[in-house]
Design a protein around this motif. Sequence first.
Motif, PDB file in Angstrom:
ATOM      1  N   GLN A 365     -16.233 -42.643 -94.030  1.00 36.31           N
ATOM      2  CA  GLN A 365     -15.613 -41.709 -93.096  1.00 36.31           C
ATOM      3  C   GLN A 365     -14.807 -40.693 -93.906  1.00 36.31           C
ATOM      4  O   GLN A 365     -13.762 -41.018 -94.470  1.00 36.31           O
ATOM      5  CB  GLN A 365     -14.676 -42.446 -92.122  1.00 36.31           C
ATOM      6  N   PRO A 366     -15.295 -39.456 -94.016  1.00 32.63           N
ATOM      7  CA  PRO A 366     -14.528 -38.439 -94.751  1.00 32.63           C
ATOM      8  C   PRO A 366     -13.152 -38.244 -94.114  1.00 32.63           C
ATOM      9  O   PRO A 366     -12.991 -38.387 -92.904  1.00 32.63           O
ATOM     10  CB  PRO A 366     -15.388 -37.175 -94.609  1.00 32.63           C
ATOM     11  N   HIS A 367     -12.165 -37.893 -94.947  1.00 31.04           N
ATOM     12  CA  HIS A 367     -10.782 -37.735 -94.490  1.00 31.04           C
ATOM     13  C   HIS A 367     -10.327 -36.307 -94.788  1.00 31.04           C
ATOM     14  O   HIS A 367     -10.270 -35.905 -95.954  1.00 31.04           O
ATOM     15  CB  HIS A 367      -9.891 -38.745 -95.226  1.00 31.04           C
ATOM     16  N   LEU A 368     -10.051 -35.540 -93.750  1.00 32.34           N
ATOM     17  CA  LEU A 368      -9.583 -34.161 -93.800  1.00 32.34           C
ATOM     18  C   LEU A 368     -10.742 -33.164 -93.994  1.00 32.34           C
ATOM     19  O   LEU A 368     -11.614 -33.361 -94.835  1.00 32.34           O
ATOM     20  CB  LEU A 368      -8.544 -33.932 -94.906  1.00 32.34           C
ATOM     21  N   ARG A 371     -10.294 -31.417 -97.580  1.00 24.78           N
ATOM     22  CA  ARG A 371     -10.740 -32.235 -98.710  1.00 24.78           C
ATOM     23  C   ARG A 371     -12.271 -32.293 -98.758  1.00 24.78           C
ATOM     24  O   ARG A 371     -12.874 -32.210 -99.828  1.00 24.78           O
ATOM     25  CB  ARG A 371     -10.141 -33.642 -98.622  1.00 24.78           C
ATOM     26  N   THR A 372     -12.893 -32.440 -97.592  1.00 22.04           N
ATOM     27  CA  THR A 372     -14.360 -32.482 -97.533  1.00 22.04           C
ATOM     28  C   THR A 372     -14.940 -31.163 -98.019  1.00 22.04           C
ATOM     29  O   THR A 372     -15.926 -31.142 -98.782  1.00 22.04           O
ATOM     30  CB  THR A 372     -14.824 -32.776 -96.098  1.00 22.04           C
ATOM     31  N   ARG A 373     -14.344 -30.057 -97.605  1.00 12.47           N
ATOM     32  CA  ARG A 373     -14.806 -28.728 -98.047  1.00 12.47           C
ATOM     33  C   ARG A 373     -14.612 -28.542 -99.551  1.00 12.47           C
ATOM     34  O   ARG A 373     -15.538 -28.115-100.260  1.00 12.47           O
ATOM     35  CB  ARG A 373     -14.013 -27.653 -97.296  1.00 12.47           C
ATOM     36  N   GLU A 393     -18.219 -39.117 -88.668  1.00  9.17           N
ATOM     37  CA  GLU A 393     -17.675 -37.768 -88.641  1.00  9.17           C
ATOM     38  C   GLU A 393     -16.323 -37.731 -89.360  1.00  9.17           C
ATOM     39  O   GLU A 393     -15.680 -38.754 -89.559  1.00  9.17           O
ATOM     40  CB  GLU A 393     -17.533 -37.267 -87.201  1.00  9.17           C
ATOM     41  N   ILE A 394     -15.896 -36.553 -89.737  1.00  8.08           N
ATOM     42  CA  ILE A 394     -14.660 -36.359 -90.491  1.00  8.08           C
ATOM     43  C   ILE A 394     -13.450 -36.769 -89.649  1.00  8.08           C
ATOM     44  O   ILE A 394     -13.346 -36.411 -88.478  1.00  8.08           O
ATOM     45  CB  ILE A 394     -14.515 -34.885 -90.928  1.00  8.08           C
ATOM     46  N   TYR A 395     -12.552 -37.528 -90.278  1.00  8.19           N
ATOM     47  CA  TYR A 395     -11.280 -37.872 -89.625  1.00  8.19           C
ATOM     48  C   TYR A 395     -10.311 -36.723 -89.881  1.00  8.19           C
ATOM     49  O   TYR A 395      -9.955 -36.441 -91.031  1.00  8.19           O
ATOM     50  CB  TYR A 395     -10.731 -39.179 -90.193  1.00  8.19           C
ATOM     51  N   PRO A 396      -9.839 -36.037 -88.841  1.00  8.76           N
ATOM     52  CA  PRO A 396      -9.073 -34.799 -89.056  1.00  8.76           C
ATOM     53  C   PRO A 396      -7.632 -35.004 -89.490  1.00  8.76           C
ATOM     54  O   PRO A 396      -7.046 -34.133 -90.130  1.00  8.76           O
ATOM     55  CB  PRO A 396      -9.133 -34.120 -87.684  1.00  8.76           C
ATOM     56  N   ASN A 406     -18.443 -30.220 -91.806  1.00  7.28           N
ATOM     57  CA  ASN A 406     -18.677 -31.431 -91.022  1.00  7.28           C
ATOM     58  C   ASN A 406     -19.470 -32.435 -91.842  1.00  7.28           C
ATOM     59  O   ASN A 406     -19.860 -32.148 -92.984  1.00  7.28           O
ATOM     60  CB  ASN A 406     -19.406 -31.091 -89.710  1.00  7.28           C
ATOM     61  N   SER A 407     -19.716 -33.581 -91.277  1.00  6.71           N
ATOM     62  CA  SER A 407     -20.411 -34.623 -92.037  1.00  6.71           C
ATOM     63  C   SER A 407     -21.879 -34.291 -92.261  1.00  6.71           C
ATOM     64  O   SER A 407     -22.479 -34.755 -93.235  1.00  6.71           O
ATOM     65  CB  SER A 407     -20.259 -35.974 -91.327  1.00  6.71           C
TER      66      SER A 407
END
Length: 461
Positions: A365-368, A371-373, A393-396, A406-407
């Motif tokens: 689960q990506p975080h932020l 950070r993902t970008r 999906e990304i945890y905001p 997005n994921s």
Amino acid sequence: MKYDNIKQVYLLGIGGIGMSALARYFNAEGKIVKGYDKTRTALTDELVAENMEVFFDENTERLETMKLRPENTLVIYTPAVPLNHREYLYFLSGGFSVKKRSEVLGIITENSFTIAVAGTHGKTTTSSLIAHILRSSGVDCSAFLGGITQNYHTNLLIGKNLGEKGAITVVEADEYDRSFLSLHPDIAIITSIDADHLDIYGDQEHMHESYNLFAKQIKKGGTLIAKSGTEKAQKQVDAKIISYSLRGGAAVHAENITISGGYYRYEIKGPAFQINDLLLGLPGSHNVENSVAAVVAARIVGVKEEKIREALASFKGVKRRFEYQIKSEKLVFIDDYAHHPEELRACILSIRELYPDKKLTGVFQPHLFTRTRDFADGFAQSLSLLDEVVLLEIYPAREQPIAGVNSQMLLDRISSKSKMLCSKQELVSELKKRNLEILLTVGAGDIDMLVEPIKNALLNN
């Protein structure tokens, strides 16, 4: 403000791992502790069970009825709380003493002999391990930790002499929002300076500057224990500097590392000491490296070799740091907090080292969004080390969505042949369908809420 005058403490973001440690500290000091958090969790339930009040709605009318008084109420907030938060604005406009978590921690520890652990990753395990080595060796110490230790089932250890001059306190020094600059340690450890929190720092260079400022705040006669590769954080530091690494190339390092029964055996060698026949009760080669830093700190405060050996073997780790949920011949299920590409890489490679012939399925689960970008390519490279990838999906957290981030964007970059997006609602049934050998759940969002349902489903399957 002298905390002796404080009768009530109100924490905005009380359920955060660092904030909850402060809540527990003030509760133990006999203060009335209350606070707000966005979401109810197992940790907020624990605080309530410990006689603290926790609220989950922004409600200034409720604050009015509490009759909180500025002269005897301390308000602590985490930088994750938005600046337009209604309760935050209420306290600011009401003349209350409103302080960041890091400021309060700095005031609590100002008289202590402080061991502060900073770094993009590794700081929670390293600080928890130092506290365990000291405690189990009979050295009185306090600790404010960024995770729940498996040995003590808490993120706060209170020593007999906390607050008194010279009492030892171990703290996790958080780089987010430059929080660690509120600390003035006697021993500072820097475990890594990989880029992160670029939404705060802008670029890696400014982040390195902050780590360097942190290192410059070491008290006179103090020591910086720094991982090899963190030289940019060591410029013009007026302290003794000891470098460490997993293997050779640093002043202190591990040697003759072998794996036996899923655990690491090794020795630690430095210029002034060598400790043989060590066994770490925690899996992962990255944790062997963390133990090298912890051992250097323990040696500085005078812990004997035999006590260090016993403590490393009895250390059970930190909740959600390479934590085994299921460990059997047929299935291994590990949960980890990793949320940075390098943490993911270290975690996955450690599993590969322990289970080289097993199929590895990872749920991330990506975080932020930021950070993902900022690290999309790094995440993709690390996740491509898995045989099977399941992305949530990304945890905001504190962030608003960013267009195009997005994921799916992340999934498209991953080279693993077996990869998919999955909703949290469908994850358990998706995993039940699979022929799993090694399962890894990983991330810093609310994926931890799925660990128990996954574990129960797999055990009953």
